[in-house]
Structures are given as C-alpha cells and as structure tokens.
Design a protein around this motif. Structure first.
Motif, PDB file in Angstrom:
ATOM      1  N   ASN A 661       0.829  -1.208   0.000  1.00  0.00           N
ATOM      2  CA  ASN A 661       0.000   0.000   0.000  1.00  0.00           C
ATOM      3  C   ASN A 661       0.865   1.259   0.000  1.00  0.00           C
ATOM      4  N   GLN A 662       1.947   1.209   0.767  1.00  0.00           N
ATOM      5  CA  GLN A 662       2.863   2.348   0.809  1.00  0.00           C
ATOM      6  C   GLN A 662       3.525   2.561  -0.551  1.00  0.00           C
ATOM      7  N   ILE A 663       3.920   1.477  -1.203  1.00  0.00           N
ATOM      8  CA  ILE A 663       4.529   1.582  -2.534  1.00  0.00           C
ATOM      9  C   ILE A 663       3.533   2.150  -3.536  1.00  0.00           C
ATOM     10  N   ASN A 664       2.339   1.627  -3.527  1.00  0.00           N
ATOM     11  CA  ASN A 664       1.339   2.004  -4.530  1.00  0.00           C
ATOM     12  C   ASN A 664       0.715   3.369  -4.277  1.00  0.00           C
ATOM     13  N   SER A 665       0.906   3.901  -3.086  1.00  0.00           N
ATOM     14  CA  SER A 665       0.298   5.194  -2.769  1.00  0.00           C
ATOM     15  C   SER A 665       0.908   6.321  -3.597  1.00  0.00           C
ATOM     16  N   SER A 666       2.156   6.153  -4.033  1.00  0.00           N
ATOM     17  CA  SER A 666       2.783   7.161  -4.893  1.00  0.00           C
ATOM     18  C   SER A 666       3.975   6.538  -5.611  1.00  0.00           C
ATOM     19  N   LEU A 667       3.785   6.196  -6.872  1.00  0.00           N
ATOM     20  CA  LEU A 667       4.860   5.570  -7.635  1.00  0.00           C
ATOM     21  C   LEU A 667       6.006   6.539  -7.917  1.00  0.00           C
ATOM     22  N   VAL A 668       5.711   7.827  -7.944  1.00  0.00           N
ATOM     23  CA  VAL A 668       6.798   8.794  -8.118  1.00  0.00           C
ATOM     24  C   VAL A 668       7.799   8.642  -6.976  1.00  0.00           C
ATOM     25  N   ASP A 669       7.293   8.385  -5.781  1.00  0.00           N
ATOM     26  CA  ASP A 669       8.164   8.237  -4.618  1.00  0.00           C
ATOM     27  C   ASP A 669       8.825   6.864  -4.543  1.00  0.00           C
ATOM     28  N   SER A 670       8.136   5.825  -4.994  1.00  0.00           N
ATOM     29  CA  SER A 670       8.613   4.459  -4.766  1.00  0.00           C
ATOM     30  C   SER A 670       9.205   3.790  -6.000  1.00  0.00           C
ATOM     31  N   ASN A 671       9.231   4.496  -7.140  1.00  0.00           N
ATOM     32  CA  ASN A 671       9.612   3.804  -8.367  1.00  0.00           C
ATOM     33  C   ASN A 671      11.058   3.318  -8.378  1.00  0.00           C
ATOM     34  N   MET A 672      11.937   3.960  -7.616  1.00  0.00           N
ATOM     35  CA  MET A 672      13.331   3.486  -7.563  1.00  0.00           C
ATOM     36  C   MET A 672      13.407   2.126  -6.876  1.00  0.00           C
ATOM     37  N   LEU A 673      12.562   1.895  -5.887  1.00  0.00           N
ATOM     38  CA  LEU A 673      12.511   0.576  -5.251  1.00  0.00           C
ATOM     39  C   LEU A 673      11.927  -0.455  -6.215  1.00  0.00           C
ATOM     40  N   VAL A 674      10.893  -0.066  -6.960  1.00  0.00           N
ATOM     41  CA  VAL A 674      10.323  -0.956  -7.973  1.00  0.00           C
ATOM     42  C   VAL A 674      11.408  -1.348  -8.978  1.00  0.00           C
ATOM     43  N   ARG A 675      12.223  -0.389  -9.384  1.00  0.00           N
ATOM     44  CA  ARG A 675      13.317  -0.678 -10.318  1.00  0.00           C
ATOM     45  C   ARG A 675      14.312  -1.660  -9.716  1.00  0.00           C
ATOM     46  N   CYS A 676      14.663  -1.439  -8.435  1.00  0.00           N
ATOM     47  CA  CYS A 676      15.600  -2.329  -7.737  1.00  0.00           C
ATOM     48  C   CYS A 676      15.077  -3.763  -7.695  1.00  0.00           C
ATOM     49  N   ILE A 677      13.803  -3.930  -7.349  1.00  0.00           N
ATOM     50  CA  ILE A 677      13.218  -5.279  -7.252  1.00  0.00           C
ATOM     51  C   ILE A 677      13.214  -5.954  -8.621  1.00  0.00           C
ATOM     52  N   THR A 678      12.862  -5.183  -9.659  1.00  0.00           N
ATOM     53  CA  THR A 678      12.801  -5.728 -11.015  1.00  0.00           C
ATOM     54  C   THR A 678      14.184  -6.189 -11.478  1.00  0.00           C
ATOM     55  N   LEU A 679      15.184  -5.341 -11.273  1.00  0.00           N
ATOM     56  CA  LEU A 679      16.552  -5.691 -11.683  1.00  0.00           C
ATOM     57  C   LEU A 679      17.072  -6.895 -10.895  1.00  0.00           C
ATOM     58  N   SER A 680      16.807  -6.902  -9.584  1.00  0.00           N
ATOM     59  CA  SER A 680      17.293  -7.999  -8.735  1.00  0.00           C
ATOM     60  C   SER A 680      16.633  -9.311  -9.124  1.00  0.00           C
ATOM     61  N   LEU A 681      15.326  -9.279  -9.351  1.00  0.00           N
ATOM     62  CA  LEU A 681      14.611 -10.493  -9.750  1.00  0.00           C
ATOM     63  C   LEU A 681      15.197 -11.063 -11.040  1.00  0.00           C
ATOM     64  N   ASP A 682      15.474 -10.189 -12.002  1.00  0.00           N
ATOM     65  CA  ASP A 682      16.030 -10.638 -13.274  1.00  0.00           C
ATOM     66  C   ASP A 682      17.383 -11.329 -13.068  1.00  0.00           C
ATOM     67  N   ARG A 683      18.229 -10.759 -12.212  1.00  0.00           N
ATOM     68  CA  ARG A 683      19.538 -11.373 -11.958  1.00  0.00           C
ATOM     69  C   ARG A 683      19.384 -12.703 -11.222  1.00  0.00           C
ATOM     70  N   PHE A 684      18.543 -12.733 -10.202  1.00  0.00           N
ATOM     71  CA  PHE A 684      18.390 -13.962  -9.409  1.00  0.00           C
ATOM     72  C   PHE A 684      17.847 -15.111 -10.273  1.00  0.00           C
ATOM     73  N   GLU A 685      16.928 -14.796 -11.193  1.00  0.00           N
ATOM     74  CA  GLU A 685      16.345 -15.838 -12.031  1.00  0.00           C
ATOM     75  C   GLU A 685      17.360 -16.469 -12.976  1.00  0.00           C
ATOM     76  N   ASN A 686      18.455 -15.763 -13.213  1.00  0.00           N
ATOM     77  CA  ASN A 686      19.499 -16.277 -14.106  1.00  0.00           C
ATOM     78  C   ASN A 686      20.637 -16.953 -13.347  1.00  0.00           C
ATOM     79  N   GLN A 687      20.473 -17.104 -12.017  1.00  0.00           N
ATOM     80  CA  GLN A 687      21.499 -17.773 -11.209  1.00  0.00           C
ATOM     81  C   GLN A 687      21.017 -19.169 -10.819  1.00  0.00           C
TER      82      GLN A 687
END
Length: 843
Positions: A661-687
């Motif tokens: 809920n905190q993330i979705n309340s303002s993507l302008v504020d949380s989008n850097m964390l969304v980017r981090c999770i997306t990048l990390s997931l992509d790397r982990f899936e290839n390990q």
C-alpha cells in the motif's frame, strides 16, 4: 530522491544534479538552503525574505543584522511610510519624489529653504530629519574635514534604529503592516545618497593627500544605511544597482573596526542584486581574504554563499526539464556562480582555513577579555532578541562597575573573569559560524571542481574533525536552556541546532555521493570489516577500499557513518531529520553496487529500521517515505541476503499488504525501489545457486514482482503518470524505470508481448493510443535529453548494470517508424489514434 543521473532521482527539497549530468551532486539554480536557515517552520517556506540566498525563506533577521540595528541596522526593506498629513507637506514630498525619479526639480532636501523645513517639520512629524540632513550636507562638502558630520549622524541614528529594532523584534507580519516614517523621511530627503557620497568621497578625489574618514563615522554611515534598507522599500535595490558602491564596500572590510557593519550591508545588498557580482572584480581579493581572522572568515562565508550559489529561478522541482533544457541552450559557458567558485579555489589556503573552522572545538575559540570591546563580535550569532537584551544589560553593568574600579592588574583580571560568556553561548556562537562554513564547503563539493575540492578536504582531515565533534557539538543533546531563534522553539526546524544538523547531513551526502573518498567516513577497523566481508563472500575487494589512505580516515571507536546510523535508529517518528539522514546514508551506497557496503549496513540493522518506519509506524510523510524507498532500493539491489532479511521481517500477509500500500500510494516516490526489485529479480532468475533459489521461492516481494500482471501494472502506471510537458527532476526517474522493465523484456525477447499487452490495457480503459502515444513522445524526449554531448551516462549504467549502449539501442528500436517491426511502438497504435509527431519543444 536522488537524481536519475546519480542512480535515482532528485531529492525533494534539495535539488540535485540532473539525470546523466555526471557523478556527484549538482548545485540547483535555486541556490542554497542557507546555512543558518536550512529548515523552515513546519517544513514550509513561509517567513520573511527569500532570494538568491536560497529559495528557502529566512525566518528571522541575521545575527549581524541585530548587531547593526543596535548600533543600527538589518534586514530587507518592506513598508514605506506615507508623507506629511497636510497638503503643503504632501506637495513637498511629491515634488521630492518626482524630482528623484525624473532628475528634474527638487532632488534632495538640501534644495529646500531652512525656513520652510522648520515651518513644516512639526506638523509633518519629520522629527527634524530634513534639517539635520541639510546640516550634514553643508558639513560634508569636498573640502570639509567631516568633523561635524559624526555629531549630526549621532542625532539621526537613534531615530532610525528605533524603527529598525521594531522591525526585527516584532511579529514579522505586524512589522510589515506598520510604517516607518523616520527612515522613509531620511531617504526621501536624500539621506541615503548623501551617505553614499560621504563614504566614497576619498575615492573620488584626485588630490595627492586623500581625505581621511574616521572609523566611527564610517560605522555610523553603514549602520544608518542598513536601518534604512530595513524599513524603506526599494533602498536596498537602489544600492544594489550601484556596482561601484558594492565593490567599494569590500574595500572597507580590510578594517576590523568596520568589518561587521560592512559585511552586514553587503550581504543584504547582494541578496537583492539582480546580477551576481564576480569575485574577480573585488580589488585584491586574495589579500583581503588572507587578512581575515577566523571569525571574520566565517562571517565572510555568509557573503560568499550569495556569490557561489546559482540565482533563484523559482522552485526547481516545478521547472520542467523542457524549460531547463531550453535555458541551458541559451546559457553557453560557465555561470557567474561557477566562475566565482573557481576564483575561491585559487585563493591560497582558503579551503584549509575553512576546514579548520569547521572542525574547531569550542574550547579552541578565543575567549573575551572585555565584554564591551568584544560585544560586536558576539552580535554575529545574536538572532535571539531576548539574548541581545540580556547581553546589553550585562555590558551596561560592567561599564558602570568598571568606571568605579581602579584599572590595576587585579581589577582587569576580575573584569575578565566576570565577563566570560557561559559555555552554552560559546557553543551557540560556534554553531552559527560552522553553519556558514559547512554551507560553502557543501556548494564547492557540488561544483565543477568537485574532485579538486574532494582532494583538499580529505587532505585537511575535514571528515575526522567532524567525527570528533559529532557527540559534543553536532548531535549534542538539547539542554533546557538551549538558545533558540526569536519567535521559535527548540524543535523548530529553524533553530541553529537543527539547521547545523541538516547542513552537516547535506555535506555528508555531497561528500560521499559517487566518490571513492566516501570510505573516509569509516575508521580503520571498519575498513578492515569491509575487507573481511569481501573475503568471506569470495569476491574481490573494492579498489577504493584498498586504496584509501588510512591516515585520513576517522579516529576513535566509530566512524562518522556508524555514528549516523546510531542516531538515525533513535530518531523520533515525527523528526524532520529522518529525510536527511536517509539521504546521507543512501549517498554512501550510490554508484556501482557494492555487496560489502550493503552487508556493512545490513549487519547494523538498517534494513529492519527502514521497514519498521515504513510498515510498523506507517509513515505518512511523502518526503521521508521517498527517502526510505530510495535507500531501501540501494540497500537491497542484487543482494540475496537483503531479500532474505526482508522476508524475515515482513513475515505476515498483513505486513506485506501495508508495505504494498505504501509503494502504490505514490509511484513517483517508490519507483526506484520498484526498479531495484525488477533488476534484482532478473539477476536472481538467471542464477543457479541453491540459496538464491530458496529465497526466490519464499520471498513475498520477489514472488509478487515475478507475476507478469504485476510488472505490467507498474509499467502502465509509470508511463501514465508522466508526460513530456510535466517531466521534472522529481518524476523523470519513472520514465527510466519503465525503460528498465522493457529492456529486461527485450533481453528475454518478450518486448512485443509487453507492447501488445499495453495496447490491450488501453482498449480495456477505453482510451486506445493514449498510453503508447504518450510513451512515444517520452522516448523522443529521452533521446534529446540523454544523447546530449554534455550528459554523462555512467550514472544510468551504474544504477542498472545495463550498458548505456543497450539503453540507446532499446529506445531506437521502440521509436522505429517501421510499422511492420514487432518491437516498434507505432506497430501497436491504430492509425486513427496516431499522435506521435507533435512538436513538444519549449521555446
């Protein structure tokens, strides 16, 4: 929120370097949140003046201002009084004002007959000011010795200083609504111009034997000028338009007896000057600065702050990138502020002296032997009117007592003991100085010569010195008798204690951001710990850790970063420091992701602290949430241990839902964390590591982001909340996060599927083409913005671990005009809804 060019986006409230503008913080056009007044009451700029000193409003008169008022003078001009009450008087005033504006007819009171002035004085309530100015004019002709001028000014001064004191001690709104007839009359009858003539007379005479003006006369002229600037609108701006007078004032700073009044008037004039002065134009600047003692240098930093900060062009985060790009095309070459920064760095020993001032302990400051002699010096921090009254009373008592005592050695010794300032006042005095010095150092760290400044402040051990002051001065506990600014309380963001802390945190952020010297924030034992973390993980040590000069790191049991973490975890939920603390720690992690750096902070409980603030305390402040999301992103990026810790803390569906809920309340504020999770997931899936596989299967956050529907939802919303015309440093990171999602899709050859899904979502929303047309325009802007030769792409690469070449290729593929290409945006927009050729350039 960090700038995208530095791996994130702009900090709300502290403008940073634009995306891709190269490593290191960036000096905003808005200039500085001023040294003493970084904070603002209630977090909003509200009180008093704002201007080139920073865009954040100054809440109270400066300390020097209080000094000048007492002897007279401070602050910006506001209310202008009306003229006389009767018609005849009004006619005189009207003729004077018209003459001053037109240059014809009456231009100063000396042209009016003495008899007429006497006749009108009482009914007009001029208090004899026009007559006194007429006498002053008669005794200040080119061949006069000025002997009578001072006695005349002594009669005028109290009339003006009373009004000035009302302005700086009354409620600001009430002061602005009241009138100041004496200062208005003084200016109307030519007093300001006359004093400028008197001051500059010696420089205008060609005779071999120059006229000599006494120090006391100079001080009286400066104080009266300052009082008039306070109370009469437009006087400060008129003085600012006279470059010859502004530069002349700097020559008066060589005299210690007139330094304070001069510095106070210069600061106020420069604060309203439309065009920034060039420090190179100041005669003998290097010798002038070298002649200053440490106290004068600290006060001089107040003036320098105006000359090295970009002029205020409005609230930076409201200026669109289109407007900024257009402005940059017009402004070729370095700005005045950048030239002035380079000038300062060329002054021998300047940075070294600032570092010594910044790290000086209170016990090292010079004691006062005689209160009356040193009183002017203490005015430099007297923002508290009650303290001013108390000190004046003590000074008067000493004067009375000393007049009845003998002047033998024992008497002088007793006087010296009796007039020593209390320790709390000494601390406040030192805090006010350090605010100014830290601000100048911070601005220089953001400038074009950043690496040169970094090298010097490392060599002069600024960081170890600040570490030694941390507990006793910078983050000292508030005492019940702590001094506060007039009209405020200890918890107000404008108090000196609080502004020192914020300025200190801003300096740490500027110092560690994208620079290898950030490891100077640690001590030797902590550096060894980083090495041990790398060895245990069987990864190479970071070169910067290996190359750090151990003689320049912090002393003692804890380094500055560790001390900061300790106070950060103890900070109350409502504290305004949370935002700045998170920014300072985040800057340590920015750049190429370092596993050892992350583990160093994870071992000290930082992740759990952040999650507690986001989830358990359900933080409501958008600024603080934004800073926590950005810090969390840097802390967790590519770090499987961090995701494991996250899952251990967020161990229920209820907690996880609050987090979402905190993330979705303002993507302008949380989008850097969304980017981090997306990048990390992509790397982990290839390990193929078993530990990684276990965390992937258990971690709620990774499982959530692994769902295609969730990634598409984020992508759709990220594109929808931004438009080319509204892109700012505040929200441009949303565009880059959406690009990261699509670049990862392209790697897996799923880009057509993502574009097709976006098209389907448009039709579901019954607005075909509105997302993809918008995205096409955004990417065209991205090319203009990031492919500029002045932009540095390394920050985008470091933050994503994706080469900038791949960024450019992906954008080009998406913007392909070939409607048969499965990876081109135009292939998914029906011709009936096509709107991709709009010219969005801003003239």
């Amino acid at each position: 929120m960090e700038t995208e060019g530095a791996g994130g986006r702009q900090i709300r409230g502290q403008q940073q370097r634009p995306e891709g503008a190269g490593p290191g913080p960036w000096l905003p056009p808005q200039g500085r949140p001023s040294g003493r007044h970084v904070g603002v009451c209630g977090g909003a700029a509200a009180h008093g003046r704002s201007g080139p000193r920073g865009g954040i409003a100054v809440c109270v008169p400066s300390a020097e201002a209080m000094a000048a008022v007492a002897g007279g003078g401070t602050g910006p001009g506001t209310a202008a009084a009306t003229g006389g009450a009767r018609a005849a008087t009004t006619n005189i005033l009207a003729q004077l004002r018209h003459g001053q504006l037109s240059g014809r007819g009456l231009t100063r009171g000396a042209q009016i007959t003495e008899a007429l002035l006497k006749e009108r004085d009482k009914q007009a309530k001029w208090n004899g000011i026009p007559l006194l100015l007429q006498k002053l004019y008669e005794h200040s002709h080119p061949n006069s010795d000025f002997s009578q001028c001072q006695s005349i000014l002594k009669e005028i001064s109290p009339l003006l200083s009373m009004e000035a004191m009302v302005y700086v001690t009354e409620d600001r709104k009430a002061a602005q609504e009241s009138s100041f007839p004496n200062t208005y009359t003084f200016d109307l009858f030519g007093g300001v111009d006359l004093l400028v003539e008197i001051l500059m007379r010696p420089t205008l005479i060609t005779q071999k034997k120059k006229q000599k003006i006494s120090d006391d006369l100079i001080k009286d002229c400066l104080s009266i000028l300052y009082n008039t600037c306070i109370c009469t609108e437009g006087v400060t701006r008129r003085l600012a338009e006279r470059n010859d007078f502004v530069l002349f004032l700097f020559t008066l700073m060589t005299n210690k007896k007139t330094f304070l009044q001069t510095a106070t008037l210069i600061e106020d004039i420069l604060g309203v000057k439309k065009e920034m002065i060039q420090l190179d134009d100041i005669p003998n600047l290097a010798s002038l600065v070298s002649s200053f003692d440490q106290q004068q240098l600290a006060n001089f930093c107040r003036i320098l702050a105006v000359t090295i900060s970009e002029l205020d062009t409005g609230s930076d985060d409201k200026h669109t990138l289109l407007a900024k790009n257009a402005q940059q095309k017009k402004n070729l070459g370095p700005s005045r502020a950048e030239i002035n920064q380079a000038t300062l760095l060329n002054i021998p020993g300047f940075i070294e002296r600032l570092c010594k001032l910044a790290t000086r302990k209170v016990s090292e400051t010079t004691g006062t032997s005689s209160f009356l002699q040193e009183l002017e010096e203490w005015y430099t921090w007297l923002d508290n009117a009650l303290v001013l009254d108390a000190l004046m009373r003590v000074a008067n008592e000493e004067a009375e007592q000393s007049s009845t005592e003998s002047s033998d050695e024992s008497g002088l010794a007793n006087t010296s003991t009796r007039t020593q300032l209390p320790q709390s006042m000494k601390i406040m005095h030192e805090i006010m100085y350090k605010l100014e010095v830290l601000y100048v150092l911070c601005v220089l760290l953001m400038g074009r010569q950043r690496n040169q400044v970094h090298k010097m402040i490392a060599e002069f051990r600024l960081i170890p010195g600040l570490n030694n002051l941390f507990d006793k001065l910078i983050w000292r506990k508030h005492s019940a008798s702590a001094l506060v600014l007039h009209g405020h309380n200890q918890n107000c963001d404008c108090s000196p204690d609080i502004t020192l802390k914020i300025q200190f945190l801003r300096l740490l952020q500027s110092f560690s951001d994208h620079h290898e010297n950030k490891y100077l924030l640690l001590n030797s034992q902590e550096l060894n710990e980083l090495s041990a973390i790398s060895h245990k993980a069987n990864i190479p040590e970071v070169d910067a850790v290996v190359n750090t000069d151990r003689s320049l790191v912090c002393d003692g049991k804890r380094g500055l970063l560790t001390r900061l973490l300790q106070v950060m975890k103890k900070e109350p939920a409502e504290s305004s420091f949370r935002f700045w603390q998170a920014r300072a720690v985040e800057s340590f992690l920015r750049g190429t992701t370092s596993y050892a750096d992350q583990m160093f902070l994870l071992k000290r409980g930082l992740l759990e602290h952040i999650l507690y603030c986001i989830v358990d305390s359900e933080c409501k402040s958008r600024d603080v949430l934004q800073s926590y999301f950005d810090l969390l992103g840097e802390l967790m990026k590519f770090n499987i241990d961090a995701f494991k810790r996250f899952n251990k803390y967020i161990n229920t569906d209820e907690k996880f839902q609050i987090f979402l809920n905190q993330i979705n309340s303002s993507l302008v504020d949380s989008n850097m964390l969304v980017r981090c999770i997306t990048l990390s997931l992509d790397r982990f899936e290839n390990q193929s590591d078993a530990k990684v596989a276990e965390v992937l299967s258990e971690c709620r956050l990774l499982s959530y982001m692994s769902q295609m529907s969730m990634r598409m939802s984020f992508l759709f919303r990220l594109i929808n909340i931004i438009h080319v015309q509204t892109l700012t440093q505040e929200n441009v990171s949303c565009l880059n996060t959406s690009l990261v999602i699509l670049m990862l899709a392209r790697r897996k050859e799923k880009l057509p599927f993502y574009l097709r899904t976006l098209q389907q979502m448009e039709y579901t929303e019954k607005y075909p083409g509105f997302i993809l047309n918008n995205f096409h325009s955004l990417l065209r802007f991205w090319q203009q913005h990031y492919l500029n030769k002045d932009k540095d792409s390394t920050c985008l690469e470091n933050s994503s671990c994706i080469s900038f070449t791949y960024w450019k290729e992906t954008v080009s593929i998406l913007l392909s005009p070939d409607r048969t290409s499965p990876c081109a945006i135009v292939s998914y927009i029906d011709e009936a809804y096509m709107d991709i050729d709009r010219d969005f350039s801003e003239e």
